[in-house]
Design a protein around this motif. Structure first.
Motif: not given
Ligand SMILES: Cc1ncc(COP(=O)(O)O)c(C=O)c1O
Length: 411
Positions: A28-53
């Motif tokens: 997993l991208p490191p920021r997502l791996a780090e945040a994963l335990p705090r994300i309640s599911t199900p969830a669509y997660v938009a990745d700001a860094a990827a979007l910026r790229k």
């Protein structure tokens, strides 16, 4: 327009860390791996860094090709991330009134709209929110041109044509807008019936998840086959389906083709991708609710193909899962299915490093386009949260859906 964050807690879905499952998260991208335990599911997660790229690529194309790029909101419309996209794009393109209003109110900049058929009331309302109007037939133009003109808005008039060329990499006939029987666009035989003196924009949409060879071929096809008509308009809109941020897309080839086209015809060029702007810029995170031990084990998830990723069934396709591979590649095969009554609510068969267990998180990749904009609550299935993974690692719940959302649509 986001809901207040108070009272948003929903049933916790704790992340398990069995030895086998932790290797699921290694890629997993490191920021997502780090945040994963705090994300309640199900969830669509938009990745700001990827979007910026992705936005940087759009900016380069605009600058180097000298074209305009619009976001097709049918593919992706998450106002919470519009601030990350706005400066990189020229505006939005809508499929009808509600998307046009969303574009006007939430994105700003120019709003284009195309509809296979407008109604008098719909067009009147659209005149309040849209700037430029694309028509699908000579009849629709003659019926509604007076209203657009008399509005005094100075909106441009577009006509969609069927170019007799398509490059659709998935979905076959379901997603081919340019088959001979297509209801989209005036066919070649109808072109001379069009009031060309009133038309500003020639519009084609012929691609779907197409790499640069598709984009370039479409541009060259138009130059070769429709030069006489291009000479009568001030802009050509080459539609969506340009998969500009997909790994391997030859951005330089697109830029060169657009530049050549502009040099040949001296017209403005517009592209209106949806998927190509958000490809690989987000995830759908789900939790394993149970594993049915069978000939091939079946994991029941709190995410559903039928409700949350309808393209999986429509296209059909098997979405990527982090840490998993095709069946037979890794030691443990498992089918992933949704928690609905529909027998075919199957996301796909995969192989994993080890047996899945209740509580494991499953992360689907590339889940921004045509996912949350198309989802539904069949069976009363809860809709996933919309989460924004900020560049500093914060996972912000921008919308949580409740029973009230489900109830309100039932009248
Ligand atoms: C007219 C038009 N423009 C743009 C798009 C966006 O296409 P994509 O999301 O594949 O880039 C579509 C998709 O169906 C479309 O119909």
């Amino acid at each position: 327009m986001h809901q207040p964050r108070e009272g948003m807690r929903k049933e916790e879905t704790p992340l398990q860390h069995s030895t086998e499952s932790s290797s699921l998260y290694a890629e997993l991208p490191p920021r997502l791996a780090e945040a994963l335990p705090r994300i309640s599911t199900p969830a669509y997660v938009a990745d700001a860094a990827a979007l910026r790229k992705n936005m940087a690529v759009a900016e380069r194309i605009r600058a180097e090709a000298g074209c305009r790029i619009l976001l097709a909101t049918k593919s992706f419309a998450m106002p919470a991330v519009f601030p990350l996209m706005r400066d990189s794009l020229d505006g939005t393109t809508a499929s009808g009134l509600f998307e046009a209003r969303l574009g006007r109110e939430e994105f700003g900049k120019e709003v284009h709209v195309y509809s296979p058929a407008y109604t008098p009331g719909g067009l009147k309302a659209l005149l309040e929110v849209a700037d430029h109007f694309y028509f699908n037939s000579p009849e629709q133009i003659s019926r509604f041109l007076p209203a657009v003109k008399s509005s005094g808005k100075g909106g441009k008039i577009g006509i969609r044509i069927n170019p007799g060329y398509s490059n659709v990499t998935l979905g076959g006939d379901l997603y081919d807008p340019c088959s001979p029987q297509s209801r989209f666009g005036v066919s070649r035989t109808g072109l001379d019936r069009l009031p060309w003196d009133e038309i500003d924009i020639l519009h084609v949409h012929a691609l779907c998840e197409s790499m640069a060879d598709g984009s370039v071929s479409l541009i060259r096809h138009m130059a070769r086959e429709f030069g006489a008509y291009i000479g009568r308009v001030s802009a050509v809109n080459f539609g969506g389906g340009h998969f500009i941020n997909k790994q391997g897309y030859d951005v330089d080839a697109l830029i060169a083709a657009v530049r050549d086209f502009r040099a040949e015809f001296d017209v403005e060029v517009i592209l209106e991708p949806g998927s190509g702007l958000v490809v690989d810029a987000g995830y759908l995170v789900a939790t394993v609710l149970d594993v049915i031990r069978s000939e091939t084990d079946i994991a029941i998830l709190d995410a559903s193909a039928a409700c949350h990723m309808p393209d999986v069934l429509e296209v059909p396709y098997t979405p990527p899962v982090y840490g998993a591979a095709e069946p037979g590649v890794l030691p443990y095969d498992c089918i992933l299915g949704g928690n609905t009554c529909m027998a075919g609510d199957i996301i796909g068969e995969y192989s994993f490093p080890g047996p899945l267990r209740t509580g494991d998180r499953i992360v689907f990749g590339d889940m921004m386009q045509y996912s949350f904009v198309k989802n539904n609550a069949f069976n009363g299935t809860p809709l996933p949260d919309l989460v924004l993974l900020h560049e500093d690692g914060r996972a912000e719940v921008v919308r949580r859906f409740t029973y009230g959302d489900f109830r309100s649509r039932l009248g």
